[in-house]
Design a protein around this motif. Structure first.
Motif, PDB file in Angstrom:
ATOM      1  N   ILE A  32       0.663  -1.282   0.010  1.00  0.00           N
ATOM      2  CA  ILE A  32      -0.252   0.192  -0.047  1.00  0.00           C
ATOM      3  C   ILE A  32       1.027   1.377  -0.234  1.00  0.00           C
ATOM      4  O   ILE A  32       2.288   1.551   1.002  1.00  0.00           O
ATOM      5  CB  ILE A  32      -0.755   0.574   1.635  1.00  0.00           C
ATOM      6  CG1 ILE A  32      -1.855  -1.536   1.102  1.00  0.00           C
ATOM      7  CG2 ILE A  32      -2.072   1.256   1.438  1.00  0.00           C
ATOM      8  CD1 ILE A  32      -2.524  -1.420   2.386  1.00  0.00           C
ATOM      9  N   LEU A  77      -4.705  -3.288   5.452  1.00  0.00           N
ATOM     10  CA  LEU A  77      -5.761  -3.938   4.367  1.00  0.00           C
ATOM     11  C   LEU A  77      -6.921  -3.532   5.041  1.00  0.00           C
ATOM     12  O   LEU A  77      -8.233  -2.494   4.487  1.00  0.00           O
ATOM     13  CB  LEU A  77      -6.148  -5.153   4.386  1.00  0.00           C
ATOM     14  CG  LEU A  77      -5.056  -5.699   3.500  1.00  0.00           C
ATOM     15  CD1 LEU A  77      -4.420  -6.950   2.424  1.00  0.00           C
ATOM     16  CD2 LEU A  77      -4.854  -4.745   1.281  1.00  0.00           C
ATOM     17  N   TRP A  99      -6.100  -5.726  -5.608  1.00  0.00           N
ATOM     18  CA  TRP A  99      -6.348  -5.423  -4.527  1.00  0.00           C
ATOM     19  C   TRP A  99      -8.304  -6.585  -3.827  1.00  0.00           C
ATOM     20  O   TRP A  99      -8.334  -6.768  -2.651  1.00  0.00           O
ATOM     21  CB  TRP A  99      -6.954  -3.560  -4.788  1.00  0.00           C
ATOM     22  CG  TRP A  99      -8.676  -3.680  -5.613  1.00  0.00           C
ATOM     23  CD1 TRP A  99      -8.832  -3.354  -6.266  1.00  0.00           C
ATOM     24  CD2 TRP A  99     -10.114  -3.904  -5.254  1.00  0.00           C
ATOM     25  NE1 TRP A  99     -10.030  -3.310  -7.616  1.00  0.00           N
ATOM     26  CE2 TRP A  99     -11.002  -4.011  -5.827  1.00  0.00           C
ATOM     27  CE3 TRP A  99     -10.260  -4.384  -3.082  1.00  0.00           C
ATOM     28  CZ2 TRP A  99     -12.308  -4.074  -5.495  1.00  0.00           C
ATOM     29  CZ3 TRP A  99     -12.254  -4.677  -3.155  1.00  0.00           C
ATOM     30  CH2 TRP A  99     -13.159  -4.251  -4.320  1.00  0.00           C
ATOM     31  N   ILE A 108      -3.190   0.507  -3.665  1.00  0.00           N
ATOM     32  CA  ILE A 108      -2.641  -0.646  -3.657  1.00  0.00           C
ATOM     33  C   ILE A 108      -1.994  -1.030  -4.528  1.00  0.00           C
ATOM     34  O   ILE A 108      -2.960  -1.165  -5.853  1.00  0.00           O
ATOM     35  CB  ILE A 108      -4.369  -2.017  -3.410  1.00  0.00           C
ATOM     36  CG1 ILE A 108      -4.435  -1.158  -1.870  1.00  0.00           C
ATOM     37  CG2 ILE A 108      -3.400  -3.389  -3.424  1.00  0.00           C
ATOM     38  CD1 ILE A 108      -6.086  -1.513  -2.087  1.00  0.00           C
ATOM     39  N   ILE A 149      -8.561   5.712  -1.661  1.00  0.00           N
ATOM     40  CA  ILE A 149      -7.795   4.713  -2.787  1.00  0.00           C
ATOM     41  C   ILE A 149      -8.556   5.273  -4.098  1.00  0.00           C
ATOM     42  O   ILE A 149      -9.315   5.300  -5.240  1.00  0.00           O
ATOM     43  CB  ILE A 149      -8.328   2.811  -2.047  1.00  0.00           C
ATOM     44  CG1 ILE A 149      -8.397   2.792  -1.755  1.00  0.00           C
ATOM     45  CG2 ILE A 149      -7.529   2.424  -3.029  1.00  0.00           C
ATOM     46  CD1 ILE A 149      -9.340   1.411  -0.519  1.00  0.00           C
ATOM     47  N   ALA A 154      -4.784   6.560  -0.970  1.00  0.00           N
ATOM     48  CA  ALA A 154      -4.079   5.284  -0.181  1.00  0.00           C
ATOM     49  C   ALA A 154      -3.926   4.788  -2.352  1.00  0.00           C
ATOM     50  O   ALA A 154      -4.214   4.972  -2.286  1.00  0.00           O
ATOM     51  CB  ALA A 154      -4.070   4.233   0.270  1.00  0.00           C
ATOM     52  N   LEU A 197      -7.985   0.987   5.553  1.00  0.00           N
ATOM     53  CA  LEU A 197      -8.224   0.875   3.877  1.00  0.00           C
ATOM     54  C   LEU A 197     -10.069   1.255   4.133  1.00  0.00           C
ATOM     55  O   LEU A 197     -10.253   1.404   2.905  1.00  0.00           O
ATOM     56  CB  LEU A 197      -8.339   0.257   2.465  1.00  0.00           C
ATOM     57  CG  LEU A 197      -6.401   0.170   2.540  1.00  0.00           C
ATOM     58  CD1 LEU A 197      -6.093  -0.487   1.352  1.00  0.00           C
ATOM     59  CD2 LEU A 197      -6.066   2.048   2.164  1.00  0.00           C
TER      60      LEU A 197
END
Length: 258
Positions: A118, A131, A153, A194, A141, A192, A134
């Motif tokens: 991340i 995770l 993800w 991923i 995201i 963020a 998130l």
């Protein structure tokens, strides 16, 4: 008579010029063929470019790496590519399906795998450590729906029952890492992304890396293949073998590969 001599002289000069021009064209063609042309996505560019430069210094064989979204280089690659690499195994397979005949499938080989992680803002203002974090309210995201990250993800979240929570916090989906980088740099509202851990080493000035526990990590490969139309097969094979050496593996590890 003088006119004949003049005409003959002019013809002779033209033949010499044409011959010289042909010789130059031939030399230029050879010079172009002496360059190993490598194409692929931007993700693995760091280690591949570093190793291409090292390989050139050690062997005298020039390697030219062109990377980024496929649309920017595919037309040229169809003309002169010697090597194509992918940002994941499925990505190179997609390339083969979309552009049949370019890749020599028998030469396809795997280099090294890299883990997903991340990326967060400097200072990690949302205190994202996992995770699960998130899924918190207010976390925005970025999702790259392609470029080797297709479904990344979802595969991570699915094993922990987090698909609904993460899905609801995806603020935008784009097709390439290049688009994600532009968005990340232009708008601080995104918290963020991923993606692969390796992207942090290219974006260390604007990201921090949150590594996932080993039991949560997912790895994807970095395949490479010689094209079916290469004029530099021997040199291309030599470069790929160089990429697979222990010393080259250490360079990949420095850039975030396993």
């Amino acid at each position: 008579m003088k006119k004949i001599f003049v005409v003959v002289g002019l013809i002779s000069i033209m033949l010499v010029v044409l011959g010289f021009s042909t010789e130059m064209d031939s030399k230029q063609s050879l010079a172009v063929n002496d360059v190993v042309k490598v194409y692929g996505p931007g993700g693995p560019l760091g280690p591949i470019k570093e190793l291409a430069d090292q390989f050139t210094n050690e062997t005298g064989i020039k390697v030219e790496v062109t990377a980024g979204p496929e649309a920017k280089w595919i037309d040229q690659a169809k003309k002169d590519a010697d090597i194509i690499y992918g940002g994941s195994e499925y990505m190179l397979t997609d390339f083969m399906l979309n552009h049949p005949g370019i890749i020599n499938e028998k030469t396809r080989t795997e280099l090294y795998s890299r883990a997903a992680g991340i990326l967060v803002r400097k200072g990690n203002p949302k205190n994202i450590q996992s995770l699960e974090d998130l899924t918190k309210s207010g976390v925005k995201i970025i999702d790259v729906n392609g470029a080797g990250q297709l479904g990344l993800w979802e595969d991570l979240a699915g094993r922990k029952g987090l698909i609904p929570g993460i899905s609801s916090n995806i603020a935008i989906s784009v097709k390439s890492s290049a688009e994600a980088i532009d968005l990340w740099k232009a708008n601080s509202k995104y918290d963020a992304w991923i993606t692969y851990e390796s992207w942090h080493y290219r974006l260390s000035d604007v990201t921090e890396l949150v590594q996932l526990p080993e039991e949560d990590k997912l790895y994807r490969g970095t395949p490479v293949s010689i094209t079916s139309t290469t004029n530099n097969k021997k040199e291309a094979e030599q470069f790929i073998n160089y990429l697979k050496s222990d010393a080259s593996h250490q360079v990949f590890q420095k850039w975030g590969w396993k």
